[in-house]
Design an enzyme around this catalytic site. Sequence first.
Site, PDB file in Angstrom:
ATOM      1  N   TYR A  61       6.318  94.135  70.219  1.00  0.00           N
ATOM      2  CA  TYR A  61       5.257  93.151  70.493  1.00  0.00           C
ATOM      3  C   TYR A  61       5.246  92.771  71.967  1.00  0.00           C
ATOM      4  O   TYR A  61       4.219  92.888  72.649  1.00  0.00           O
ATOM      5  CB  TYR A  61       5.445  91.898  69.614  1.00  0.00           C
ATOM      6  CG  TYR A  61       4.635  90.711  70.091  1.00  0.00           C
ATOM      7  CD1 TYR A  61       3.239  90.731  70.075  1.00  0.00           C
ATOM      8  CD2 TYR A  61       5.273  89.561  70.582  1.00  0.00           C
ATOM      9  CE1 TYR A  61       2.498  89.640  70.531  1.00  0.00           C
ATOM     10  CE2 TYR A  61       4.534  88.465  71.037  1.00  0.00           C
ATOM     11  CZ  TYR A  61       3.147  88.516  71.014  1.00  0.00           C
ATOM     12  OH  TYR A  61       2.416  87.444  71.470  1.00  0.00           O
ATOM     13  N   THR A  74       1.899  85.882  76.594  1.00  0.00           N
ATOM     14  CA  THR A  74       3.045  85.187  76.014  1.00  0.00           C
ATOM     15  C   THR A  74       4.234  85.139  76.973  1.00  0.00           C
ATOM     16  O   THR A  74       4.373  86.014  77.838  1.00  0.00           O
ATOM     17  CB  THR A  74       3.458  85.923  74.715  1.00  0.00           C
ATOM     18  OG1 THR A  74       4.734  85.468  74.296  1.00  0.00           O
ATOM     19  CG2 THR A  74       3.569  87.424  74.925  1.00  0.00           C
ATOM     20  N   ASP A  75       5.112  84.150  76.765  1.00  0.00           N
ATOM     21  CA  ASP A  75       6.344  84.095  77.559  1.00  0.00           C
ATOM     22  C   ASP A  75       7.325  85.209  77.160  1.00  0.00           C
ATOM     23  O   ASP A  75       8.297  85.463  77.869  1.00  0.00           O
ATOM     24  CB  ASP A  75       7.028  82.719  77.418  1.00  0.00           C
ATOM     25  CG  ASP A  75       7.424  82.344  75.989  1.00  0.00           C
ATOM     26  OD1 ASP A  75       7.148  83.129  75.057  1.00  0.00           O
ATOM     27  OD2 ASP A  75       8.025  81.263  75.807  1.00  0.00           O
ATOM     28  N   GLU A  76       7.062  85.860  76.012  1.00  0.00           N
ATOM     29  CA  GLU A  76       8.028  86.852  75.514  1.00  0.00           C
ATOM     30  C   GLU A  76       8.120  88.076  76.421  1.00  0.00           C
ATOM     31  O   GLU A  76       9.086  88.837  76.347  1.00  0.00           O
ATOM     32  CB  GLU A  76       7.692  87.243  74.071  1.00  0.00           C
ATOM     33  CG  GLU A  76       7.661  86.014  73.173  1.00  0.00           C
ATOM     34  CD  GLU A  76       7.638  86.288  71.684  1.00  0.00           C
ATOM     35  OE1 GLU A  76       8.079  87.358  71.248  1.00  0.00           O
ATOM     36  OE2 GLU A  76       7.165  85.399  70.948  1.00  0.00           O
ATOM     37  N   LYS A 102       2.435  93.494  74.904  1.00  0.00           N
ATOM     38  CA  LYS A 102       1.762  92.421  75.659  1.00  0.00           C
ATOM     39  C   LYS A 102       2.034  92.589  77.165  1.00  0.00           C
ATOM     40  O   LYS A 102       1.140  92.370  77.993  1.00  0.00           O
ATOM     41  CB  LYS A 102       2.246  91.044  75.191  1.00  0.00           C
ATOM     42  CG  LYS A 102       1.768  90.626  73.818  1.00  0.00           C
ATOM     43  CD  LYS A 102       0.265  90.479  73.677  1.00  0.00           C
ATOM     44  CE  LYS A 102      -0.289  89.305  74.456  1.00  0.00           C
ATOM     45  NZ  LYS A 102      -1.756  89.120  74.167  1.00  0.00           N
TER      46      LYS A 102
HETATM   47  P1  NAD Z   1      -3.175  85.810  65.484  1.00  0.00           P
HETATM   48  O1  NAD Z   1      -2.406  87.000  65.011  1.00  0.00           O
HETATM   49  O2  NAD Z   1      -3.186  84.566  64.660  1.00  0.00           O
HETATM   50  O3  NAD Z   1      -4.708  86.210  65.722  1.00  0.00           O
HETATM   51  C1  NAD Z   1      -5.090  87.391  66.323  1.00  0.00           C
HETATM   52  C2  NAD Z   1      -6.583  87.569  66.080  1.00  0.00           C
HETATM   53  O4  NAD Z   1      -6.997  88.773  66.745  1.00  0.00           O
HETATM   54  C3  NAD Z   1      -6.956  87.713  64.614  1.00  0.00           C
HETATM   55  O5  NAD Z   1      -8.087  86.914  64.316  1.00  0.00           O
HETATM   56  C4  NAD Z   1      -7.296  89.179  64.488  1.00  0.00           C
HETATM   57  O6  NAD Z   1      -8.252  89.451  63.464  1.00  0.00           O
HETATM   58  C5  NAD Z   1      -7.833  89.500  65.867  1.00  0.00           C
HETATM   59  N1  NAD Z   1      -7.750  90.925  66.210  1.00  0.00           N
HETATM   60  C6  NAD Z   1      -6.693  91.762  66.050  1.00  0.00           C
HETATM   61  N2  NAD Z   1      -7.015  92.998  66.444  1.00  0.00           N
HETATM   62  C7  NAD Z   1      -8.301  92.937  66.882  1.00  0.00           C
HETATM   63  C8  NAD Z   1      -9.204  93.887  67.421  1.00  0.00           C
HETATM   64  N3  NAD Z   1      -8.855  95.179  67.581  1.00  0.00           N
HETATM   65  N4  NAD Z   1     -10.450  93.480  67.780  1.00  0.00           N
HETATM   66  C9  NAD Z   1     -10.834  92.187  67.590  1.00  0.00           C
HETATM   67  N5  NAD Z   1     -10.030  91.256  67.072  1.00  0.00           N
HETATM   68  C10 NAD Z   1      -8.771  91.622  66.726  1.00  0.00           C
HETATM   69  O7  NAD Z   1      -2.624  85.535  66.945  1.00  0.00           O
HETATM   70  P2  NAD Z   1      -2.493  84.139  67.723  1.00  0.00           P
HETATM   71  O8  NAD Z   1      -1.180  83.528  67.385  1.00  0.00           O
HETATM   72  O9  NAD Z   1      -3.723  83.364  67.547  1.00  0.00           O
HETATM   73  O10 NAD Z   1      -2.397  84.680  69.226  1.00  0.00           O
HETATM   74  C11 NAD Z   1      -3.557  84.834  70.027  1.00  0.00           C
HETATM   75  C12 NAD Z   1      -3.154  85.376  71.388  1.00  0.00           C
HETATM   76  O11 NAD Z   1      -2.244  84.462  72.002  1.00  0.00           O
HETATM   77  C13 NAD Z   1      -2.417  86.718  71.318  1.00  0.00           C
HETATM   78  O12 NAD Z   1      -2.844  87.500  72.395  1.00  0.00           O
HETATM   79  C14 NAD Z   1      -0.953  86.342  71.444  1.00  0.00           C
HETATM   80  O13 NAD Z   1      -0.218  87.387  72.041  1.00  0.00           O
HETATM   81  C15 NAD Z   1      -1.041  85.142  72.358  1.00  0.00           C
HETATM   82  N6  NAD Z   1       0.039  84.155  72.237  1.00  0.00           N
HETATM   83  C16 NAD Z   1       0.402  83.669  71.000  1.00  0.00           C
HETATM   84  C17 NAD Z   1       1.393  82.699  70.917  1.00  0.00           C
HETATM   85  C18 NAD Z   1       1.790  82.093  69.586  1.00  0.00           C
HETATM   86  O14 NAD Z   1       2.741  81.311  69.544  1.00  0.00           O
HETATM   87  N7  NAD Z   1       1.106  82.381  68.486  1.00  0.00           N
HETATM   88  C19 NAD Z   1       2.024  82.237  72.068  1.00  0.00           C
HETATM   89  C20 NAD Z   1       1.621  82.762  73.314  1.00  0.00           C
HETATM   90  C21 NAD Z   1       0.620  83.715  73.384  1.00  0.00           C
HETATM   91  P1  TYD Z   2       8.152  83.413  65.090  1.00  0.00           P
HETATM   92  O1  TYD Z   2       7.406  82.230  64.563  1.00  0.00           O
HETATM   93  O2  TYD Z   2       8.005  84.723  64.390  1.00  0.00           O
HETATM   94  O3  TYD Z   2       7.775  83.537  66.631  1.00  0.00           O
HETATM   95  P2  TYD Z   2       8.457  84.460  67.808  1.00  0.00           P
HETATM   96  O4  TYD Z   2       9.352  85.461  67.190  1.00  0.00           O
HETATM   97  O5  TYD Z   2       7.250  85.073  68.440  1.00  0.00           O
HETATM   98  O6  TYD Z   2       9.187  83.493  68.698  1.00  0.00           O
HETATM   99  O7  TYD Z   2       9.699  83.044  65.110  1.00  0.00           O
HETATM  100  C1  TYD Z   2      10.172  81.926  65.830  1.00  0.00           C
HETATM  101  C2  TYD Z   2      11.670  81.937  65.750  1.00  0.00           C
HETATM  102  O8  TYD Z   2      12.052  81.693  64.379  1.00  0.00           O
HETATM  103  C3  TYD Z   2      12.286  83.274  66.111  1.00  0.00           C
HETATM  104  O9  TYD Z   2      13.509  83.039  66.803  1.00  0.00           O
HETATM  105  C4  TYD Z   2      12.554  83.926  64.768  1.00  0.00           C
HETATM  106  C5  TYD Z   2      12.839  82.752  63.850  1.00  0.00           C
HETATM  107  N1  TYD Z   2      12.437  82.922  62.436  1.00  0.00           N
HETATM  108  C6  TYD Z   2      13.346  82.622  61.426  1.00  0.00           C
HETATM  109  O10 TYD Z   2      14.506  82.243  61.662  1.00  0.00           O
HETATM  110  N2  TYD Z   2      12.936  82.777  60.127  1.00  0.00           N
HETATM  111  C7  TYD Z   2      11.690  83.215  59.803  1.00  0.00           C
HETATM  112  O11 TYD Z   2      11.382  83.359  58.602  1.00  0.00           O
HETATM  113  C8  TYD Z   2      10.760  83.500  60.873  1.00  0.00           C
HETATM  114  C9  TYD Z   2       9.377  83.969  60.564  1.00  0.00           C
HETATM  115  C10 TYD Z   2      11.183  83.336  62.169  1.00  0.00           C
END
Ligand code: NAD
Ligand code: TYD
Length: 353
Positions: A159, A133-135, A163
């Site tokens: 988080y 992630t960019d975070e 990561k």
């Molecule tokens: P998500 O929370 O929707 O899904 C995570 C999945 O991992 C779930 O299916 C969960 O059951 C599985 N999981 C958790 N612990 C596990 C374990 N111990 N063994 C096997 N499986 C396990 O997350 P996401 O949004 O799909 O993110 C996927 C990846 O992409 C993550 O690594 C996250 O850090 C990264 N990412 C997410 C975003 C975003 O905007 N959602 C952006 C950049 C990077």
């Molecule tokens: P989120 O979807 O949780 O992603 P991330 O924190 O990983 O960027 O949140 C996106 C942005 O929205 C973040 O600045 C927090 C804000 N946010 C709200 O304002 N209200 C909400 O209910 C949630 C879930 C997030």
Amino acid sequence: MTILVTGGAGFIGSNFVLDWLRASDEPVINLDKLTYAGNRQNLTSLDGDARHTFVHGDFGDAALVDQLLATHQPRAVLNFAAESHVDRSISGPGEFIQTNIVGTFNLLEAVRAYWGGLEATSKAAFRFLHVSTDEVYGSLSKTDPAFTEVHRYEPNSPYSASKAASDHLVRAYHHTYGLPVLTTNCSNNYGPFHFPEKLIPLMIVNAQAGKALPVYGDGQQIRDWLYVTDHCSAIRRVLEAGRLGEVYNVGGWNEKPNLEIVHTVCALLDELKPRSDGKPYQDQITYVTDRPGHDRRYAIDARKLEIELGWTPAETFETGIRKTVQWYLDNPDWVANVLSGGYRDWVAQQYGN
Ligand code: NAD
Ligand code: TYD
């Protein structure tokens, strides 16, 4: 040839698996623990498809991963599995340390042993792709340039810190053991199958349920948003052509303040499914206490991926957000199952407890 995906029942992982099998016939072994964020229903369109093997298990379970690697001999492992929600990491950081750091470490150990035993051609072709992630780069001021791949790591939440630690482990396994790794650091994704604890799906679901739309603080925090299938295409491209040991930032050149995102979702719902009382959905916006340590701005400089590997996103924010809102309107059963916890019944039925 086969690939092994971890976390392929989550939001991005399931979109990736579906996309992969739309584009190719190469089988996928999908290892997922099915935590609250994992949803087998995301993959029902693959029921009976011999190219998809779902394995319910922990990516940190060395014996299980050893056995999967030995049996299926994948040419690549793609690591999506993680705990992914910042707010949950604030209320309960322990699971993030265990999954994102210890879990990734255990996976790397299993992969290192497997890779070390491959014959020369397979060993040279093997890839471990880590999805991050960019975070990890921390927070920007309004005028700072966007994150490049050499930006200092300054994670601010449990988080992002977990990561960041996993990214460092992946890097170390390349430098120390020569493991052929690739890392992608992507901005905020949105699209189908997004669990409604995150901003965009929460707003879509709450708006229709007549509930408050909770905006943290002043709503002026900025995120870069990328449609999920564009993230998937970037991962495929990096897997195909990325230089070993390199990091690639993935983003949509689409920075927006949270409040603007919420207004856009409300306006689309006003158009596609107006409130029965004729009032605008934005009347449901409620300002709530800010998230502790809330990062102010993320922005991604994706030029390395664009110039080196020729990747560009296919969706604009306007097309992507419209598709997303429409998907939630078209899939009320998926939403209802997630909200009721009904999707968890499948885990209980299938695996007990
Ligand atoms: P998500 O929370 O929707 O899904 C995570 C999945 O991992 C779930 O299916 C969960 O059951 C599985 N999981 C958790 N612990 C596990 C374990 N111990 N063994 C096997 N499986 C396990 O997350 P996401 O949004 O799909 O993110 C996927 C990846 O992409 C993550 O690594 C996250 O850090 C990264 N990412 C997410 C975003 C975003 O905007 N959602 C952006 C950049 C990077
Ligand atoms: P989120 O979807 O949780 O992603 P991330 O924190 O990983 O960027 O949140 C996106 C942005 O929205 C973040 O600045 C927090 C804000 N946010 C709200 O304002 N209200 C909400 O209910 C949630 C879930 C997030």
